[in-house]
Structure formats: structure tokens, C-alpha cells
Design a protein around this motif. Structure first.
Motif, PDB file in Angstrom:
ATOM      1  N   ALA A 735      24.072  17.308   1.677  1.00  0.00           N
ATOM      2  CA  ALA A 735      24.719  16.002   1.518  1.00  0.00           C
ATOM      3  C   ALA A 735      25.325  15.529   2.846  1.00  0.00           C
ATOM      4  O   ALA A 735      25.312  14.325   3.143  1.00  0.00           O
ATOM      5  CB  ALA A 735      25.798  16.083   0.440  1.00  0.00           C
ATOM      6  N   TYR A 736      25.826  16.461   3.635  1.00  0.00           N
ATOM      7  CA  TYR A 736      26.468  16.072   4.909  1.00  0.00           C
ATOM      8  C   TYR A 736      25.464  15.470   5.870  1.00  0.00           C
ATOM      9  O   TYR A 736      25.833  14.820   6.846  1.00  0.00           O
ATOM     10  CB  TYR A 736      27.180  17.289   5.532  1.00  0.00           C
ATOM     11  N   ALA A 754      13.643  14.903   2.152  1.00  0.00           N
ATOM     12  CA  ALA A 754      14.917  14.208   1.924  1.00  0.00           C
ATOM     13  C   ALA A 754      15.798  14.253   3.175  1.00  0.00           C
ATOM     14  O   ALA A 754      16.437  13.250   3.525  1.00  0.00           O
ATOM     15  CB  ALA A 754      15.655  14.852   0.738  1.00  0.00           C
ATOM     16  N   ILE A 755      15.813  15.399   3.845  1.00  0.00           N
ATOM     17  CA  ILE A 755      16.595  15.514   5.084  1.00  0.00           C
ATOM     18  C   ILE A 755      16.025  14.558   6.146  1.00  0.00           C
ATOM     19  O   ILE A 755      16.749  13.848   6.831  1.00  0.00           O
ATOM     20  CB  ILE A 755      16.570  16.976   5.600  1.00  0.00           C
ATOM     21  N   ARG A 756      14.705  14.525   6.217  1.00  0.00           N
ATOM     22  CA  ARG A 756      14.047  13.687   7.215  1.00  0.00           C
ATOM     23  C   ARG A 756      14.303  12.189   6.922  1.00  0.00           C
ATOM     24  O   ARG A 756      14.625  11.420   7.818  1.00  0.00           O
ATOM     25  CB  ARG A 756      12.542  13.973   7.166  1.00  0.00           C
ATOM     26  N   ASP A 757      14.177  11.829   5.648  1.00  0.00           N
ATOM     27  CA  ASP A 757      14.408  10.429   5.266  1.00  0.00           C
ATOM     28  C   ASP A 757      15.849  10.027   5.552  1.00  0.00           C
ATOM     29  O   ASP A 757      16.107   8.908   6.006  1.00  0.00           O
ATOM     30  CB  ASP A 757      14.104  10.223   3.774  1.00  0.00           C
ATOM     31  N   ASP A 761      17.031   7.023   7.853  1.00  0.00           N
ATOM     32  CA  ASP A 761      17.906   5.944   7.374  1.00  0.00           C
ATOM     33  C   ASP A 761      19.153   5.858   8.228  1.00  0.00           C
ATOM     34  O   ASP A 761      19.607   4.782   8.592  1.00  0.00           O
ATOM     35  CB  ASP A 761      18.326   6.198   5.913  1.00  0.00           C
ATOM     36  N   GLY A 762      19.711   7.009   8.567  1.00  0.00           N
ATOM     37  CA  GLY A 762      20.939   7.058   9.357  1.00  0.00           C
ATOM     38  C   GLY A 762      20.745   6.424  10.711  1.00  0.00           C
ATOM     39  O   GLY A 762      21.574   5.620  11.169  1.00  0.00           O
TER      40      GLY A 762
END
Lengths: 766, 164
Positions: A735-736, A754-757, A761-762
Motif C-alpha cells: 500500500a505504501y 499493481a506495483i508497476r501501475d 500513476d504516481g
């Protein structure tokens, strides 16, 4: 000292450990001498018209006795969907497909051979011409009715539970924080280690005897009667040992009926055991929901409103899975005191294997939805998820609590369960360790996942309030026999029911025999499922034992020429004695010498019970590869008073593991054309020993007043709590990095993506 | 084909189809039905037996491949009144529920402990990875194996001794 509450070892084990259980394929019986073997020809395509079936080559193959197709069964009725009142009644099935196949694995023909090996050879020779139809696999696409599976029904919608029009536009008014998320509760395979099987023979009296692995012989008898258009009295079902069921062996399937039909048609016994490949494509699957959750509340973590919208995949033919959204909706708010909540559901058919019950059956889906929603809300509000739970859980109650969804929670102490689980897990220390790893940039991050749950067990059905029967008989030689309407297949009823009778009658456990699963011996019974057995069947054994003592007391009074009220029953000696004159006594067994000492009774419960608890999962996630390792599972599962901790813990362990497996490993997959991709244990990632930690169980027992044992169901609780706890843990670990949600199973690829996306996005927004 | 082999200490001579799997020979020809078939892909281990003391999946051994060897099944390990230490540990630790995987799990354990008499929990889990159980979540199976390993070092006699 009472035997109840102690860790009595299972009396059934020595047999299982040496000669092994006698499962349906193992049954040796003279009535089955010379049995032929049935092997099914199954559709290799998801949706097609059958233009021709040519059985001539198969009929000429060695050992082939007959080849049966749907045309041979034309006189039998079509199969109505389960709960035909709730489900579109025009979505019907035939025992063998006649003009249309609607999922890969649907049985099209049955080859009958002298030996099993010959059957495997001969099914290759049955020529079926399929005219392909477009297949619909995705639930949303199915709901659009562009491809309709059942032309008579005119729609793929099998049932609606509430209408979108009923949803309140202002449900989330006044909420400072509102979060929405689509959540996939994926399709999984029950995969009991014993696949489906049957053996059938017809007697000279025109009655069918059928050996079927099942969860309740009486229900299986009822299903066979419907499928074969027989009276129930014409059928005797015998339940051999059953190698696991998990909800998927209730009733009877079309194949069981075909085997019975063949035995009559050929006038000789017939047997069938499916392969694992067949099992994974034709036994009912479980879960298979897509959910939309919306949750809103204030920034301090107080939830004000919650909405659940469910789309349920029934597979090609509506079975019990089609109505499970009913239970999902019933348990919508879980253990929480949400001021406003609403839920609707729609069930659709698709060109996939039918969906049925799987450990938890509708309730795990409700818990998964609300527990993900709570975590999503906690993350958005910036409040610790444990704090959000504590803030919104219903306070302790001792009088039954009526929910807005029609459930009556019998007793509960949800905050205590949460606090106990957090303390057992060392929650604060875990958060500290998480912070340390995050600060140090460790590749392997830990996540802590919580799930607080309440579930419904031992519910009644449309026939009325929950009940179960038992018979207890004491024999002159000091042994006893119990007949039960439950149907153990791993739960240990032979030991547990004997403990209950022993506690009343003073007869040692090893001298008490339990019988079940023969409809001629025990015509009535609800079987084992829905975590009903102890609270209904066990309570019935206790009630029968007490009533037996009442009968025995009168006989003892006659023998001792005493007033029944002056007699005391000494459990330690299993004898009645005159109060104040212990020498004037008579053993219980002696009272069975003239006339049988036998009582049959029915125990009826005041209502369903609602076990509850909290699970804490600790997952380690490799942030470079996305690989998840489940490090710890700490659980509080309060199922009321525990009869045998050994058995209760075993039920919890198994449930925890199956639920956790759904969260990060298991999924039944289809391609867009409806071809199953998980057709063996090499492809379906069934849980193995290396993927689980040892479990840490904390005990808590809040009695129910609904049965004299004070017991609630424990069979499914573990599954219900562990799935969202593990999913939440995986998401919490990353989550972080900006990850909000990852659908189950949280495979390395999904986690990595999910980490990559999130990073993408960030950087876009930042 | 004629095949000669020893099953639970008893010499057997039989005419078999070359393709007859050992598990089917044991179940149908010898009447030993403890070993079960739970899959088609050598994944589940419910059929595990000992072949000359080493655990094998009998669904992936042809009967003719076992010629001249000693086969030990759960039936040959102990009796209800006289359980082998591994069987006793499974009962004591409640390492079985429905029982379908159990004979295979027990034989795999005997094979595992023969190779490694004092395994760690991790080694037990890795050693039993090829034996699937759907009921226990493996927790009590692992405990049973560790308990059997600790029980007087006699938990894992060589198969030849067992079947003798």
C-alpha cells in the motif's frame, strides 16, 4: 469429570490409517458383482449444437456393452433449476445433452464397458459433430443477452435479488470519505481428494440401491428421485466413506442418475469413478462473483453507509450457486453497525461449469466484500484498519440482534474477538516491523491483514426451522448404537457423537458405534453442510440420550420396586440406584435385556447461530517479483462451546487453509471461448504444504442459547475469515507504494503489475 | 506379461497387461485399497507406496516396473490395534480428516523419515509437497510427522523390515 470439552482422539482413525477408508470405488459388495463400468463422453466445446452422434465405432470396440446418448433418456424429465421459484425455471438441463452443449465437460454420452480401461479407450471412438455457437464467458457480457444460452428463457439472467431502482441516490450524502471498488471473488474448485463416483444396482423388488459419495444420503435420495422420476421409496442410498466434499457433494448430479439408469437398462450393476480432469470441469465450482462495493463515512473512521452490488456467475445451468447471492445479501453488513446499508444481486448463466456450494457458500463472498471495503475506507480516511473495525463493530450483545437484512445474530462479542486476535498476533509490534522495513527500503515488505467476520450456521430451510434426528440404543452387552441424520466426511462425528452419548449414559466412547448414510436405516436427515452438524445432530444425540434415560428410569423403578423419582443415575457406573441405598442398583445395560432400549428423537433449534471472529494474516511480499509468502495466520474463531478441541481445531485449520488458498493461489480459468485452462492439479494451483505456515489459534467461546450444547458451527468459519485477511495483508504490504487494491488470487504477476501501475500513476500525477 | 513381486511381505505372481498401473494392480488384483487415485497427473500422492523402501507414486509406476521389488502399502505398515509409530502419530495429532490422502501421506512420511530422520518443519513441508490434502490445511500433518520423528527414533524402519 465430563468428557465434553476434552481432546478425545478419533476412534475412526486406526481404520483410515491402515486398511484405508472404504470410499465408493472401494466398495466390495455381492450385489455389485459383475458390475459394468461407465465412462462419460464430455463436450470439448463450450457452446454448440449437436448435429450428430455416431456410436458405431465405439460399439465395436473391445469390451463395450452399450453406448447411451441423450436420445435414450428422452422419457426422463428435464432438470429443473434449484429453487425453481427464485430461478428462471426455463433454464433446464438434460441428464445427457441432446441438442445443445453449454459448457466444456457437459456429458454427451455414456460408454458402458466390462472394465474401466476399456472405457477410456472407447470414449475416444464416439464421434460427435458439433456446430459451434458463440460462447459467453464473462458475466457482464452474459447479462447483455447478446448470446443467450437457454433460448426458452430468452435471457441469461437467472435471478434478480432486488432491483437497481431500489438503490438510494442519497445513500452517501453527508459522507466525508466515499470509496468505490470493483472486487472479483474468483471462481475456485472445491477439489475434494475423492472425485465423484457411483455404484448402482436394481433389486428384484424394483428398488434402486445407489452408493454415492455425498453429504447427506436423504438429500441424495431426493435428488435421484427427481432426476429419474421415481418415488423416494424406490431408492436406497448408501453413503460409503467420503473423501471430502466441501459443499460440492450435496444431492446428486446428472452423472449419478445416468449410472443408476444404466444399471436398470442393462439389468446389471454399474459403477463410475470420474477422473480428476472430469472433476475439475464437471463438478460444480464455487464463489464466482463480481462485486461493486461503495463505502462512505467520516474522516475519523466512522462508516455511515455501505452498498454491495453482486453479479453471480451460475455457470451453464443454475444450481445452488445461482441462489447463493441470497446468503451474501443476508450477511451484507457482517459484524458492523452501519447506519445505512443496501445490497442487490443478479445471477447470470455463462458457458462455464455450473456453480454450486463451496465451503462457506455465499457468506465468504459477503465477508470478502465488506472486509475489503473497510480497508479501502481506512486507507482513504487515513485511519488504522484495526481502529476502523473497532469503531464500527456492533457492541457486545446478549439478546439476539436483528439486522436490517433479516438476520438474527444470536450472541456476539465482536470487539473482544478483534482485540484478542490483535493481541495474539502482536499487532503493534507487527506495525513497527512494517515501518522498519519500509524505512530501510527492504525488497521484502510485510503486510498485516485483518478480517472480522460473523457468519450464519445451522440454518433451517424452506421446510421449516432447523432440526435433526437421532436414535440411541443401549444393548444388553453394554454397548450402544447411535443413528444420525448427519453425514460425516472427515468431521469426526463417530467420535464426537459418542462423546455426547457417553457423557449422558456412562458408556465408554469406544463401546459406542455411530451409523449414518443408509436411507433404509435412517430415512430422514439433513446431512452435513452449512456447519450444522454439532448444533443440530449433536444436540439431537444428547436429547435422545436423555430421553433414553427417562425410559430406562421407569424400567429401573419397576425392577427395583422403587419410585422413579427416588432413583439417581450414576454416570460413572452407568447404573440406576435408589437414592441413599447404592446397593439397590441396576446397570443401564441390564434394562435392555427384555425389551429394546431405544429412543428416536428430533431436536429443533430456536434458530440459526452466528459464529464470529477475527483473523490476522501476515504476508511477505517481494516487491521486485510480486511473490507472496504467507508468514502467519492468527485467528480467533468463536463458535460457542467446544465439544472436542482436537476436532474443532482441525476444522479451523482446514478452513483457514482453503480460504487463504483462494486469496493468493487458486483460480479456475477459462479462455474467451470458454475453454477451461485449469484441468489438472498440474494447472490448477491447489494448495500444498509448502505454501502454508503453521497456524496460531486463540480460543474464545461465547455460548449460544439455541441448543443445550451451547455450540455454533465451526466448519466454514476458518474459510470465511482467512480469505479477506490474506488478501488485505498482501495489499497492505504494498500500500505504501500507492497500491489500493489487488484482485484475488494475488499471484506474483498481479502483485508485480499493481506495483508497476501504482508507480506509473504516481509519476503521472506527481 | 507375467510379473513377480513382493507385496507387504507376500510373494505375488500375476499375469498383467503391460499398461497396468501398480496402483490398479494393488487395488484390483491384490485387494489392497488403502492407496487411492486422486488425480491423473502424479500431483496428489494419494497412491504413494514404498518400493524397496523408497516412496513412489504408484499411479506412475507400471506393475511390470515393480518386478522383483518389495512393495509396502499402508496395510503392511501396521494394524488397527498395532499402529506403526507414523500411523500412531497421525492419530495423536489429528493429522487426518476424510482419510483419502492419508495412506499415501503416511507412506510418504515413512519414506521421508527414512531419508531424514530429524527434519525441520520446513523440510517436512518440502518433503510432503507432492502429497495433497484438502482437509487439514497440513498443520496437523506437519505436527504428526515431527512427532513421529521424535518418537524414539524408530519412526522410520526400512521398508524391508516393515514388510518382513
Amino acid at each position: 469429570m465430563s468428557i465434553l470439552g476434552t481432546r478425545v482422539l478419533r476412534t475412526e482413525d486406526p481404520r483410515f490409517l491402515t486398511t484405508g477408508g472404504v470410499y465408493t470405488e472401494d466398495v466390495v459388495d455381492e450385489r455389485l458383482a459383475g458390475a459394468c463400468h461407465v465412462t462419460f463422453v464430455r463436450s470439448p466445446v463450450a457452446h454448440a449444437k449437436i448435429s450428430e452422434i455416431d456410436v458405431s465405432a465405439a460399439l465395436a470396440a473391445p469390451g463395450v456393452v452399450a453406448v447411451i446418448t441423450g436420445a435414450d433418456l428422452a422419457d426422463l424429465p428435464t432438470i429443473e433449476p434449484a429453487m425453481a421459484g427464485l430461478i428462471n425455471g426455463k433454464m433446464r438441463q438434460r441428464l445427457l445433452a441432446t441438442d445443445t452443449v453449454r459448457h466444456v465437460g457437459e456429458a454427451v454420452a455414456a460408454v458402458v464397458t466390462e472394465s474401466a480401461y476399456q472405457g477410456e479407450d472407447a470414449i475416444e471412438l464416439v464421434q460427435v459433430d458439433y456446430d459451434l455457437l458463440p460462447a459467453v464467458v464473462d458475466m457482464t457480457a452474459a447479462a447483455a443477452d447478446e448470446v443467450v444460452l437457454h433460448a426458452d428463457a430468452g435471457t441469461n439472467t437467472a435471478a434478480d435479488f432486488g432491483s437497481p431502482d431500489s438503490l438510494k441516490a442519497d445513500l452517501f450524502d453527508g459522507c466525508e470519505v466515499v470509496v468505490s471498488q470493483t472486487i472479483v471473488n474468483q471462481r475456485v474448485a472445491p477439489a475434494p481428494m475423492e472425485t465423484r463416483a457411483a455404484a448402482a444396482v436394481w433389486g428384484d423388488d424394483g428398488r434402486l440401491t445407489a452408493w454415492v459419495p455425498n453429504q447427506g444420503a436423504q438429500g441424495t435420495r431426493g435428488s435421484l428421485a427427481k432426476l429419474l422420476a421415481l418415488e423416494e421409496a424406490q431408492i436406497r442410498v448408501i453413503t460409503p466413506d467420503v473423501g471430502g466434499a466441501f459443499g460440492a457433494k450435496f444431492g446428486a448430479d446428472p452423472e449419478h442418475a445416468v449410472v443408476a439408469w444404466i444399471a436398470r437398462y442393462l439389468g446389471r450393476p454399474a459403477r463410475w469413478t470420474e477422473t480428476r480432469y472430469e472433476n475439475l470441469i464437471s463438478m460444480t465450482h464455487g464463489r464466482a462473483q463480481r462485486q461493486q462495493v461503495t463505502i462512505g463515512g467520516s474522516k475519523d473512521g466512522t462508516v455511515q453507509a455501505y452498498r454491495l452490488e453482486v453479479l453471480q456467475d451460475a455457470g451453464a445451468y443454475p444450481r445452488i450457486g445461482a441462489i447463493l447471492p441470497f446468503l451474501t445479501i443476508l450477511m451484507t453488513p457482517g459484524p458492523y453497525a452501519f447506519p445505512r446499508a443496501e445490497a442487490i444481486a443478479k445471477t447470470v448463466v455463462t458457458n462455464t461449469t455450473p456453480v454450486g456450494a463451496y465451503r462457506g457458500a455465499g457468506r465468504p463472498e459477503a465477508t470478502a466484500a465488506v472486509e475489503r471495503a473497510i480497508d479501502l475506507f481506512a486507507a482513504a480516511a487515513g485511519v488504522d484498519p484495526a481502529q476502523v473495525r473497532r469503531k464500527n463493530l456492533l457492541p457486545t450483545f446478549t439478546e439476539p440482534h436483528q439486522t436490517a437484512f433479516g438476520a438474527l445474530y444470536d450472541s456476539g462479542d465482536y470487539v473482544a474477538a478483534l482485540d484478542k486476535a490483535l493481541a495474539a498476533a502482536g499487532y503493534d509490534e507487527l506495525r513497527t516491523e512494517q515501518q522498519r522495513r519500509r524505512a530501510s527500503g527492504d525488497v521484502r515488505q510485510i503486510g498485516i491483514g485483518l478480517a472480522s467476520y460473523v457468519e450464519i450456521t445451522g440454518a433451517g430451510d424452506e421446510a421449516g426451522a432447523p432440526n435433526e434426528n437421532a436414535s440411541v440404543e443401549v444393548h444388553p452387552d453394554g454397548t450402544a448404537t447411535i443413528l444420525t441424520g448427519t453425514s460425516p466426511h472427515g468431521q469426526g462425528h463417530a467420535t464426537a457423537w459418542a462423546m455426547i452419548a457417553s457423557d449422558e449414559l456412562g458408556i465408554p466412547v469406544e463401546k459406542i458405534t455411530l451409523k449414518w448414510g443408509d436411507t433404509d436405516l435412517i430415512p430422514e436427515g439433513g446431512g452435513t453442510g452449512g456447519s450444522r452438524s454439532l448444533q443440530l445432530g449433536g444436540a439431537a444425540v444428547q436429547q435422545a440420550s436423555k430421553e433414553l434415560l427417562d425410559v430406562a428410569r421407569q424400567r429401573a423403578a419397576d425392577q427395583l420396586e422403587a419410585n422413579p423419582a427416588d432413583l439417581v443415575f450414576d454416570v460413572g457406573r452407568s447404573a440406576f440406584a435408589v437414592a441413599g441405598d447404592p446397593d439397590a442398583s441396576v446397570p443401564l445395560a441390564a434394562l435392555a435385556e427384555g425389551e429394546r432400549l431405544l429412543v428416536r428423537t428430533v431436536f429443533a433449534a430456536a434458530g440459526a447461530t452466528f459464529p464470529f471472529g477475527t483473523h490476522v494474516a501476515v504476508a511477505e511480499v517481494d516487491t521486485e517479483t510480486g511473490k507472496v509468502v504467507l508468514r502467519r495466520m492468527v485467528t480467533v474463531d468463536d463458535a460457542g462451546v467446544v465439544l472436542n478441541p482436537l476436532l474443532a481445531e482441525g476444522q479451523r485449520h482446514g478452513g483457514i487453509a482453503q480460504g487463504a488458498a483462494q486469496a493468493f493461489l487458486e483460480e479456475v480459468l477459462y479462455d474467451a471461448d470458454g475453454n477451461p485452462l485449469t484441468t489438472s492439479f498440474a494447472d490448477y494451483p491447489i494448495l500444498s504444504a509448502t505454501e502454508m505456515p503453521s497456524f496460531e489459534l486463540a480460543d474464545m467461546a461465547t455460548p449460544t442459547s439455541y441448543n443445550p450444547l451451547g455450540a455454533k458451527g465451526i466448519g466454514e468459519a476458518g474459510t470465511i475469515g482467512s480469505t479477506p485477511a490474506v488478501q488485505n495483508a498482501v495489499i497492505d504490504a504494498v500500500a505504501y507504494l500507492g497500491v489500493r487494491h489487488i484482485d484475488m488470487p494475488t499471484t506474483p504477476r498481479r502483485v508485480w503489475q499493481a506495483i508497476r501501475d501504482a508507480a506509473h500513476d504516481g509519476s503521472e500525477h506527481g | 506379461m507375467r510379473v513377480e513381486l513382493t507385496v507387504n511381505g507376500e510373494h505375488r505372481s500375476a499375469e498383467v497387461e503391460p499398461r497396468l498401473l501398480l496402483v490398479h494392480f494393488l487395488r484390483e488384483r491384490c485387494g489392497l485399497r488403502a492407496a487411492n487415485v486422486g488425480c491423473d497427473t502424479t500431483s496428489c500422492g494419494a497412491c504413494t507406496v514404498l518400493l524397496d523402501g523408497k516412496s513412489v507414486k504408484s499411479c506412475t509406476v507400471l506393475t511390470v516396473q515393480a518386478a522383483g521389488q518389495q512393495v509396502t502399502t499402508a496395510e503392511g505398515l501396521g494394524e488397527p490395534g498395532n499402529l506403526h509409530p507414523v500411523q500412531a502419530a497421525f492419530q495423536r495429532e489429528h493429522g487426518l480428516q476424510c482419510g483419502f490422502c492419508t495412506p499415501g501421506m503416511v507412506m510418504a512420511t515413512v519414506g521421508l523419515l527414512a531419508e531424514n530422520p530429524n527434519p525441520t518443519e520446513e523440510q517436512v513441508r518440502e518433503g510432503l509437497e507432492g502429497n495433497l490434502c484438502r482437509c487439514t490445511g497440513y498443520h496437523n500433518i506437519v505436527r504428526a510427522v515431527l512427532a513421529a520423528a521424535g518418537s524414539a527414533g524408530q519412526a522410520a524402519p526400512a521398508a524391508a523390515e516393515v514388510s518382513a
